[in-house]
Motif scaffolding. Structure first.
Motif, short mmCIF file in Angstrom:
data_model
loop_
_atom_site.label_atom_id
_atom_site.label_comp_id
_atom_site.label_asym_id
_atom_site.label_seq_id
_atom_site.Cartn_x
_atom_site.Cartn_y
_atom_site.Cartn_z
N TYR A 319 -7.90 6.95 -8.81
CA TYR A 319 -8.43 6.10 -7.73
C TYR A 319 -7.78 6.41 -6.40
CZ TYR A 319 -8.75 1.73 -5.00
OH TYR A 319 -8.93 0.79 -4.01
N VAL A 320 -6.46 6.67 -6.41
CA VAL A 320 -5.75 6.84 -5.15
C VAL A 320 -6.24 8.10 -4.41
CG1 VAL A 320 -3.73 8.14 -5.96
CG2 VAL A 320 -3.49 6.57 -4.02
N CYS A 321 -6.89 9.01 -5.12
CA CYS A 321 -7.42 10.20 -4.45
C CYS A 321 -8.55 9.87 -3.48
CB CYS A 321 -7.85 11.26 -5.46
SG CYS A 321 -6.45 12.08 -6.21
N SER A 486 -1.57 2.94 -9.25
CA SER A 486 -0.48 3.22 -8.30
C SER A 486 0.09 4.60 -8.61
CB SER A 486 0.61 2.16 -8.46
OG SER A 486 1.80 2.60 -7.84
N CYS A 487 0.29 5.42 -7.57
CA CYS A 487 0.83 6.76 -7.84
C CYS A 487 2.33 6.68 -8.12
CB CYS A 487 0.52 7.71 -6.69
SG CYS A 487 1.62 7.57 -5.28
N GLY A 488 2.93 5.55 -7.80
CA GLY A 488 4.33 5.32 -8.16
C GLY A 488 5.34 5.89 -7.20
N ILE A 489 4.88 6.41 -6.07
CA ILE A 489 5.83 7.10 -5.20
C ILE A 489 6.69 6.13 -4.37
CG2 ILE A 489 4.56 7.52 -3.05
CD1 ILE A 489 5.28 10.45 -3.34
N CYS A 490 6.15 4.94 -4.07
CA CYS A 490 6.99 4.01 -3.31
C CYS A 490 7.22 2.73 -4.12
CB CYS A 490 6.41 3.73 -1.93
SG CYS A 490 4.85 2.87 -1.89
N THR A 491 8.42 2.17 -3.94
CA THR A 491 8.87 1.07 -4.80
C THR A 491 8.04 -0.21 -4.67
OG1 THR A 491 11.05 2.01 -4.64
CG2 THR A 491 10.92 -0.23 -5.49
N PRO A 492 7.70 -0.66 -3.45
CA PRO A 492 6.98 -1.94 -3.38
C PRO A 492 5.70 -1.93 -4.21
CG PRO A 492 7.63 -1.22 -1.19
CD PRO A 492 7.92 -0.09 -2.12
N CYS A 493 4.97 -0.84 -4.16
CA CYS A 493 3.71 -0.77 -4.90
C CYS A 493 3.98 -0.53 -6.39
CB CYS A 493 2.85 0.36 -4.30
SG CYS A 493 1.35 0.72 -5.21
N ARG A 494 4.92 0.37 -6.67
CA ARG A 494 5.19 0.71 -8.08
C ARG A 494 5.68 -0.51 -8.86
NH1 ARG A 494 9.06 4.46 -7.38
NH2 ARG A 494 10.69 2.92 -7.62
N ALA A 495 6.72 -1.15 -8.34
CA ALA A 495 7.29 -2.30 -9.06
C ALA A 495 6.46 -3.56 -8.81
CB ALA A 495 8.73 -2.51 -8.62
N THR A 530 4.96 -3.45 3.11
CA THR A 530 5.91 -2.34 2.99
C THR A 530 5.41 -1.16 2.17
OG1 THR A 530 6.95 -3.38 1.07
CG2 THR A 530 7.92 -3.89 3.21
N SER A 531 4.23 -1.25 1.59
CA SER A 531 3.75 -0.11 0.80
C SER A 531 3.38 1.05 1.71
CB SER A 531 2.52 -0.50 -0.03
OG SER A 531 2.89 -1.40 -1.05
N ARG A 532 3.38 2.21 1.12
CA ARG A 532 3.23 3.42 1.91
C ARG A 532 1.78 3.72 2.28
NH1 ARG A 532 4.09 9.20 -0.26
NH2 ARG A 532 4.83 10.36 1.55
N CYS A 533 0.84 3.40 1.39
CA CYS A 533 -0.55 3.75 1.68
C CYS A 533 -1.45 2.54 1.44
CB CYS A 533 -1.00 4.95 0.84
SG CYS A 533 -1.59 4.52 -0.80
N GLY A 534 -2.72 2.75 1.71
CA GLY A 534 -3.69 1.67 1.64
C GLY A 534 -3.77 1.01 0.28
N LEU A 535 -3.51 1.77 -0.80
CA LEU A 535 -3.62 1.17 -2.13
C LEU A 535 -2.66 -0.02 -2.26
CD1 LEU A 535 -4.02 2.86 -5.58
CD2 LEU A 535 -2.38 1.03 -5.27
N GLY A 536 -1.38 0.24 -1.98
CA GLY A 536 -0.39 -0.83 -2.11
C GLY A 536 -0.59 -1.92 -1.07
N LYS A 537 -1.00 -1.51 0.14
CA LYS A 537 -1.17 -2.50 1.22
C LYS A 537 -2.30 -3.49 0.93
CE LYS A 537 0.34 0.56 4.98
NZ LYS A 537 1.66 0.02 5.19
#
Ligand code: SF4
Length: 583
Positions: A319-321, A486-495, A530-537
């Motif tokens: 999805y993140v692609c 989540s691609c898992g690259i940044c903590t706010p989104c991953r956790a 604080t997420s890095r990209c639109g998915l986490g935001k």
């Protein structure tokens, strides 16, 4: 086709992986070594790419690999019955292969068929409107050696509504060559002017003015430049690009050609989601037809010194692609992790060259605007939001499908058109979008995004839920989706996505109290900020809105006497859980 477009080797990584996955059913250890050698990478790097995409496997996936859609729409249309029947009939359990190696069962979050659920892909061929007896029949036939491609379905386009009085922009007849024929009269700057007048804005959901984006790529001195079509619509509940590609491939191709002509690009790539393998042949045929007519290739469309060609790149289930910089990474044959935004893609995109990325609907609209002229286009819709918008309607209604609405239509009108069944709650623009209650049905759908105004922007998905649907279960389905994607690259989104899913599970099980609601809100806010990209935001947008709009409902889900203190989340434990889950 690939040879026509000079790509450095690693860009072919996904194609090689697909060949191996399809021919052997999985990626073998020796394949990893060979690919590492071929692309001059380490085995770990190749392994990293393989592990990123849901459709590449390191273990056998069975002679018949079945992906059953578990989106919330599938869920309310009978997913559980189909899941049980598949397990019973194949003797396999989900996420594994039966003992004979014949059937592999897997869940997948959206296959772009929300208007025809429950649905599944078998060896990437579509099977729609499944019921128990149909599933039994399909599995019996496969056991008898019948090939899935001979018994699969042709998904219906379900175009339910287009505006009256010739105001349809997308679904009227399109004769190949009509839009690009206009290019002989207008220079690239003329295209920019037409798009500016039309107020066309990116239909992927961001609504950035298309003319500004194209102009920004046009003024770049670097060469070559690229035109990329994002055909990776992965937002659960969205399927409009599927219908456009199935019925309007010509206007998509011409939109890309017009873009190439405007910015000075010679290459176009359609990044087609892996769930749409069944559409690839049709698109390839349309592209070849354009080549044979001289409408693609050298002196494309009869325009001297304008060479332009298109190829299709298959995605592989991520999805993140759909996020534009993740898509670029994927196109380059890498893990689809969003880039740090030092540059816009128009400056440094595919292979670090100026690149336009628009989605299918935007390219189709651009072709139609050039074909019909911006003057005609702006007569449709409302001031500030000219034209029409495609909406994928699904859920609790009698007429799910594609609705081409003039901007300015109200939610109530759309609910009436699709014969909504006692609507209570709507999710607009997919799980990352906006949740609205039926009390907001007076709101219009438009591009206007002014604070204080009540209009709703819609990326294209409109899911309807009636009162029988448990809102927490809907949100739980969404949170599970984001956790998995989540691609898992940044903590706010991953956790955060993991924690939110756990919290919602507790709420669903009656094991949450007021403090849990507060924590849900605060994690939602942390992720958004604080997420890095639109998915986490955007992953928690609908949760936060739902908690505000349906506060009383959430109250009824709480156990006021439950002492949630001993269930407070430990960040380290959650991250560890997550790592185990990913492994
Ligand atoms: Fe990856 Fe999520 Fe961070 Fe985006 S927000 S980069 S998807 S972990």
């Amino acid at each position: 086709i690939e040879k026509r477009i000079p790509d450095p080797s690693q860009t072919q990584m996904l194609n090689r992986l697909w060949e191996l996955q399809k021919s052997n059913g999985y990626i073998h250890d020796d394949d990893i070594k060979e690919l590492a050698h071929l692309f001059n990478l380490s085995a770990v790097e190749v392994e990293g790419v393989v592990s990123f995409y849901h459709f590449f496997h390191r273990k056998p996936t069975g002679k018949y690999t079945i992906y059953l859609n578990n989106s919330i729409i599938a869920d309310i249309k009978g997913f559980h019955r189909i899941k049980e029947t598949l397990e019973r009939e194949t003797s396999a359990t989900f996420e594994s292969v039966d003992r004979t190696g014949t059937f592999g069962l897997f869940l997948t979050p959206c296959i772009g068929l929300s208007d025809q659920e429950p649905s599944a892909l078998i060896n990437f061929y579509p099977f729609i409107n499944l019921n128990v007896s149909r599933v039994k029949d399909i599995i019996a036939k496969l056991k008898n050696g019948v090939l899935p491609e001979t018994i699969c379905d042709a998904p219906a386009d379900n175009i339910r509504y287009t505006p009256a009085s010739g105001k349809s922009v997308f679904f009227k007849e399109f004769i190949p060559g009509t839009a690009i024929a206009k290019l002989t009269d207008i220079q690239p700057l003329g295209v920019i002017e037409e798009l500016k007048k039309s107020e066309l804005a990116g239909r992927g959901g961001a609504y950035y003015p298309t003319w500004k984006k194209w102009n920004a790529a046009k003024v770049q001195a670097a060469s070559p430049k690229y035109v990329v079509c994002n055909a990776d619509e992965g937002e659960p509940g969205t399927f409009k690009d599927r219908v456009l590609m199935n019925t309007q491939a010509q206007s998509l191709i011409e939109g890309m050609i017009i873009c190439g002509y405007t910015i000075g690009a010679a290459y176009g790539i359609v990044y087609l989601r892996g769930e749409y393998w069944w559409l690839k042949n049709k698109l390839d045929e349309a592209i070849n037809d354009y080549r044979s007519k001289g409408l693609l290739g050298k002196n494309c469309g009869g325009i001297n010194d304008f060479d332009f060609d298109i190829r299709i790149q298959m995605g592989a289930g991520s999805y993140v692609c759909g996020e534009e910089t993740a898509l670029l990474e994927s196109l380059e044959g890498k893990r689809g992790e969003p880039r740090t935004k030092w540059f816009f893609p128009v400056e440094r995109g595919y292979l670090q060259q100026p690149t336009i990325i628009n989605n299918v609907e935007t390219f189709c609209a651009a072709a139609r605007i050039i074909e019909m002229s911006a003057d005609q286009y702006i007569k449709i819709g409302i001031a500030g939001s000219p034209g029409t918008k495609l909406i994928s309607v699904s859920g609790d209604c009698q007429l799910p499908g594609i609705y081409e609405i003039e901007w300015g239509m109200t939610i109530e009108e759309l609910l009436q058109l699709c014969k909504a069944d006692d609507p209570y709650y709507m999710q607009v623009s997919g799980p990352s979008g906006e949740c609205i209650s039926v009390e907001e049905k007076f709101r219009r759908i438009s591009m206007l995004d002014l604070l204080g105004q009540k209009d709703i922007r819609c990326g294209g998905s409109f899911m309807i839920f009636n009162k029988q649907r448990d809102l927490v279960k809907v949100l739980l389905n969404f949170s599970e989706f984001f956790k998995n994607e989540s691609c898992g690259i940044c903590t706010p989104c991953r956790a955060g996505s993991f924690i939110i899913q756990r919290k919602l599970e507790r709420l669903d099980n009656g094991l949450a109290n007021e403090a849990d609601l507060e924590e849900l809100k605060s994690w939602g806010t942390i992720m958004r900020n604080t997420s890095r990209c639109g998915l986490g935001k955007t992953a928690t947008s609908s949760l936060i809105m739902a908690m505000d709009k349906f506060h009383d409902y959430f109250e009824t889900k709480l156990d006021k006497n439950f002492d949630g203190l001993n269930l407070k989340f430990d960040m380290n434990a959650a991250t560890k859980d997550y790592e185990e889950y990913k492994i």
